[in-house]
Design an enzyme around this catalytic site. Structure first.
Site, PDB file in Angstrom:
ATOM      1  N   HIS A  67       0.844  -1.196   0.000  1.00 45.30           N
ATOM      2  CA  HIS A  67       0.000   0.000   0.000  1.00 45.30           C
ATOM      3  C   HIS A  67       0.873   1.237   0.000  1.00 45.30           C
ATOM      4  CE1 HIS A  67      -3.241   2.771   1.091  1.00 45.30           C
ATOM      5  NE2 HIS A  67      -4.039   1.820   0.644  1.00 45.30           N
ATOM      6  N   ASP A 126      -7.982  -5.359  -0.981  1.00 48.45           N
ATOM      7  CA  ASP A 126      -8.362  -6.102  -2.191  1.00 48.45           C
ATOM      8  C   ASP A 126      -8.137  -7.604  -2.078  1.00 48.45           C
ATOM      9  OD1 ASP A 126      -9.386  -4.108  -3.848  1.00 48.45           O
ATOM     10  OD2 ASP A 126      -7.377  -3.436  -4.413  1.00 48.45           O
TER      11      ASP A 126
HETATM   12  C1  LIG Z   1      -7.748  -0.491  -2.758  1.00 45.14           C
HETATM   13  C2  LIG Z   1      -6.389  -0.273  -3.302  1.00 45.14           C
HETATM   14  O1  LIG Z   1      -6.248   0.389  -4.280  1.00 45.14           O
HETATM   15  S1  LIG Z   1      -5.105  -0.929  -2.415  1.00 45.14           S
HETATM   16  C3  LIG Z   1      -3.790  -1.133  -3.610  1.00 45.14           C
HETATM   17  C4  LIG Z   1      -4.123  -2.234  -4.571  1.00 45.14           C
HETATM   18  N1  LIG Z   1      -2.982  -2.508  -5.448  1.00 45.14           N
HETATM   19  C5  LIG Z   1      -2.301  -3.665  -5.404  1.00 45.14           C
HETATM   20  O2  LIG Z   1      -2.551  -4.545  -4.603  1.00 45.14           O
HETATM   21  C6  LIG Z   1      -1.225  -3.818  -6.431  1.00 45.14           C
HETATM   22  C7  LIG Z   1       0.036  -4.436  -5.859  1.00 45.14           C
HETATM   23  N2  LIG Z   1       0.733  -3.472  -5.020  1.00 45.14           N
HETATM   24  C8  LIG Z   1       1.521  -2.512  -5.544  1.00 45.14           C
HETATM   25  O3  LIG Z   1       1.749  -2.427  -6.751  1.00 45.14           O
HETATM   26  C9  LIG Z   1       2.133  -1.495  -4.594  1.00 45.14           C
HETATM   27  O4  LIG Z   1       2.298  -2.045  -3.319  1.00 45.14           O
HETATM   28  C10 LIG Z   1       1.266  -0.223  -4.524  1.00 45.14           C
HETATM   29  C11 LIG Z   1       1.045   0.363  -5.917  1.00 45.14           C
HETATM   30  C12 LIG Z   1      -0.086  -0.500  -3.877  1.00 45.14           C
HETATM   31  C13 LIG Z   1       2.000   0.800  -3.655  1.00 45.14           C
HETATM   32  O5  LIG Z   1       3.144   1.054  -4.315  1.00 45.14           O
HETATM   33  P1  LIG Z   1       4.307   2.054  -3.919  1.00 45.14           P
HETATM   34  O6  LIG Z   1       4.059   2.740  -2.635  1.00 45.14           O
HETATM   35  O7  LIG Z   1       4.538   2.901  -5.097  1.00 45.14           O
HETATM   36  O8  LIG Z   1       5.475   1.071  -3.692  1.00 45.14           O
HETATM   37  P2  LIG Z   1       6.393   0.486  -4.831  1.00 45.14           P
HETATM   38  O9  LIG Z   1       5.606  -0.064  -5.956  1.00 45.14           O
HETATM   39  O10 LIG Z   1       7.421   1.540  -5.162  1.00 45.14           O
HETATM   40  O11 LIG Z   1       7.064  -0.688  -4.057  1.00 45.14           O
HETATM   41  C14 LIG Z   1       8.179  -0.599  -3.162  1.00 45.14           C
HETATM   42  C15 LIG Z   1       8.928  -1.903  -3.222  1.00 45.14           C
HETATM   43  O12 LIG Z   1       8.074  -2.955  -2.780  1.00 45.14           O
HETATM   44  C16 LIG Z   1       7.829  -3.876  -3.845  1.00 45.14           C
HETATM   45  N3  LIG Z   1       6.420  -4.197  -3.858  1.00 45.14           N
HETATM   46  C17 LIG Z   1       5.395  -3.382  -3.516  1.00 45.14           C
HETATM   47  N4  LIG Z   1       4.237  -4.025  -3.656  1.00 45.14           N
HETATM   48  C18 LIG Z   1       4.533  -5.253  -4.096  1.00 45.14           C
HETATM   49  C19 LIG Z   1       3.752  -6.370  -4.422  1.00 45.14           C
HETATM   50  N5  LIG Z   1       2.427  -6.327  -4.328  1.00 45.14           N
HETATM   51  N6  LIG Z   1       4.375  -7.481  -4.845  1.00 45.14           N
HETATM   52  C20 LIG Z   1       5.723  -7.553  -4.937  1.00 45.14           C
HETATM   53  N7  LIG Z   1       6.522  -6.506  -4.630  1.00 45.14           N
HETATM   54  C21 LIG Z   1       5.914  -5.380  -4.219  1.00 45.14           C
HETATM   55  C22 LIG Z   1       8.203  -3.139  -5.119  1.00 45.14           C
HETATM   56  O13 LIG Z   1       8.582  -4.008  -6.146  1.00 45.14           O
HETATM   57  C23 LIG Z   1       9.343  -2.280  -4.631  1.00 45.14           C
HETATM   58  O14 LIG Z   1      10.492  -3.086  -4.535  1.00 45.14           O
HETATM   59  P3  LIG Z   1      11.941  -2.499  -4.906  1.00 45.14           P
HETATM   60  O15 LIG Z   1      12.173  -1.384  -3.934  1.00 45.14           O
HETATM   61  O16 LIG Z   1      12.829  -3.670  -4.727  1.00 45.14           O
HETATM   62  O17 LIG Z   1      11.817  -2.011  -6.303  1.00 45.14           O
HETATM   63  O1  LIG Z   2      -5.620   4.745  -0.584  1.00 41.02           O
HETATM   64  C1  LIG Z   2      -5.157   4.201  -1.604  1.00 41.02           C
HETATM   65  O2  LIG Z   2      -4.147   4.636  -2.216  1.00 41.02           O
HETATM   66  C2  LIG Z   2      -5.775   2.987  -2.165  1.00 41.02           C
HETATM   67  C3  LIG Z   2      -6.804   2.402  -1.293  1.00 41.02           C
HETATM   68  O3  LIG Z   2      -6.516   1.652  -0.371  1.00 41.02           O
HETATM   69  C4  LIG Z   2      -8.200   2.743  -1.545  1.00 41.02           C
HETATM   70  O4  LIG Z   2      -8.472   3.557  -2.428  1.00 41.02           O
HETATM   71  O5  LIG Z   2      -9.069   2.200  -0.841  1.00 41.02           O
END
Ligand SMILES: CC(=O)SCCNC(=O)CCNC(=O)[C@H](O)C(C)(C)COP(=O)(O)OP(=O)(O)OC[C@H]1O[C@@H](n2cnc3c(N)ncnc32)[C@H](O)[C@@H]1OP(=O)(O)O
Ligand SMILES: O=C([O-])CC(=O)C(=O)O
Length: 360
Positions: free
Chosen positions: A246, A297
């Site tokens: 997140h 999710d």
């Molecule tokens: C209701 C919602 O919208 S909740 C979010 C739903 N989205 C997801 O579940 C998608 C999967 N998760 C992700 O892509 C990310 O965790 C996000 C987009 C939610 C947050 O991302 P950010 O804060 O930008 O973190 P970022 O993507 O830069 O990740 C930081 C590190 O953790 C890793 N990481 C983060 N999430 C994941 C994941 N789900 N799986 C594997 N590695 C991950 C990244 O690869 C990165 O590693 P690195 O530093 O070695 O490159």
């Molecule tokens: O807050 C966020 O970035 C994503 C999230 O968990 C939501 O929209 O419920």
């Protein structure tokens, strides 16, 4: 900090609250309709206010004939999120908001009421060749959705699961889709445009689309041990595991504990003994290897799956819920508006002389 808001706190010392009410309190005790009233109107309704609001939501389920024609003409293989986005936009052509936004409350109720009808009319027309009506024995959005999907009265347990899930999804401060809705409102555009844009943003797998992607991932495995080795292999290949991590939370998503319990409860209810252990195995590897935790999710995916909801409808359900939050933000933005227009740091080339097209 991109702006001020009185709608929701996400962590930062306050915990997750909607208009000052703790999310756990709301998820345990409230119905989704009470929460959408709270978000969009600012206060919890009295019983008579809630009754009147629910009547309006039921009235708002009706589909205009012209919208039915649009839905019939959208392809069977379209993504259901595209159906939601297009349905919202089409309704904006058929029933536009007044230029001075004097009917914004009515438009919000209309959208909240009609979204399940849009999805399920399209679904039944293309899957079963049937044009459904919008009559129902159910007086809640979750109950109506389940009844129309399965064509039978849902159990009280499933209706409660829908309330909880819709409450958890309803609002989350300046997440990507909500921020887009606010940007739309800040240009003084209409509410349909703001929400159509937000639906498009929610669709992406890094945001709302992750619940569908999580179910697809879980479905790759038939046992917990297979999931454990499968996730190890994916992490070695540097794959993203959807439903984990997140942008704001660092060690857990407070909504997870609630939805995980519902996933467990519904697994028992339907007698599924594999999906929950597979999900927990994935959770364990993600924590052990990456210190990453499930976000809302991840266990929402299995919760919906156990209720027989097709995976492609998971993010549209998110829309049905988050419309309350989006709308609350549109109203708040309009209440004290200033155009949202951030700047960028320029990293392009400097001082280049124009080259005539013949000499490039
Ligand atoms: C209701 C919602 O919208 S909740 C979010 C739903 N989205 C997801 O579940 C998608 C999967 N998760 C992700 O892509 C990310 O965790 C996000 C987009 C939610 C947050 O991302 P950010 O804060 O930008 O973190 P970022 O993507 O830069 O990740 C930081 C590190 O953790 C890793 N990481 C983060 N999430 C994941 C994941 N789900 N799986 C594997 N590695 C991950 C990244 O690869 C990165 O590693 P690195 O530093 O070695 O490159
Ligand atoms: O807050 C966020 O970035 C994503 C999230 O968990 C939501 O929209 O419920």
């Amino acid at each position: 900090m991109a702006g001020r808001s009185a709608i929701c706190t996400v962590g930062t010392g306050h915990g997750l609250n909607y208009r000052g009410y703790d999310i756990y309190d709301l998820a345990q005790n409230a119905t989704f309709e009470e929460v959408s009233y709270l978000l969009t109107k600012g206060i919890l309704p009295t019983q008579s206010e809630l009754d009147a609001y629910k009547k309006e939501l039921i009235k708002a389920r009706a589909l205009p004939e012209a919208l039915k024609i649009v839905l019939k003409n959208l392809p069977k293989n379209a993504h259901p999120m595209d159906i939601m986005r297009t349905g919202c936009s089409a309704l904006g052509c058929l029933e536009p908001e007044a230029d001075n936004f004097s009917d914004q409350d009515a438009k919000i109720t209309r959208l909240m009421g009609i979204f399940p009808s849009i999805l399920l009319y399209w679904h039944h027309y293309h899957i079963n060749g049937k044009e459904i009506d919008t009559n129902s024995t159910q007086d809640t959005i979750g109950g109506y959705f389940l009844e129309k999907l399965h064509n039978k009265q849902p159990s009280d347990l499933w209706i409660k699961a829908m309330h909880v899930s819709l409450i958890l999804y309803a609002e989350h401060e300046f997440n990507a889709s909500t921020f887009v809705a606010r940007i739309g409102a800040s240009t003084l555009s209409d509410i349909y445009s703001a929400i159509t844009a937000a639906i498009g943003v929610l669709r992406g797998p890094l945001h709302g689309g992750a619940n569908e992607a999580a179910m697809e991932l879980i479905s790759e495995y038939t046992s917990a041990s297979q999931a454990t080795s499968g996730i190890h292999a994916k992490l070695e290949a540097k794959a993203k595991i959807m439903g984990f991590g997140h942008r704001v939370y660092v060690s857990n998503d407070p909504r997870n504990i609630v939805i995980k319990e519902w996933s467990r409860k519904l697994a028992d209810d339907v007698g599924n003994s594999t999906i929950f252990p597979i999900s927990e195995a994935i959770e364990k590897v993600m924590w052990d290897e990456k210190k990453l935790f499930p976000n809302l999710d991840f266990y929402s995916a299995s919760t919906y799956h156990f209720m027989g909801i097709p995976t492609a409808y998971f993010t549209p359900i998110f829309v049905m819920s988050r419309t309350a939050g989006w709308a609350a933000h549109v109203v708040e933005q309009r209440g004290d508006n200033k155009l949202i227009r951030p700047s960028s740091e320029y990293i392009g080339p400097e001082n280049r002389a124009y080259v005539d097209i013949k000499n490039r």
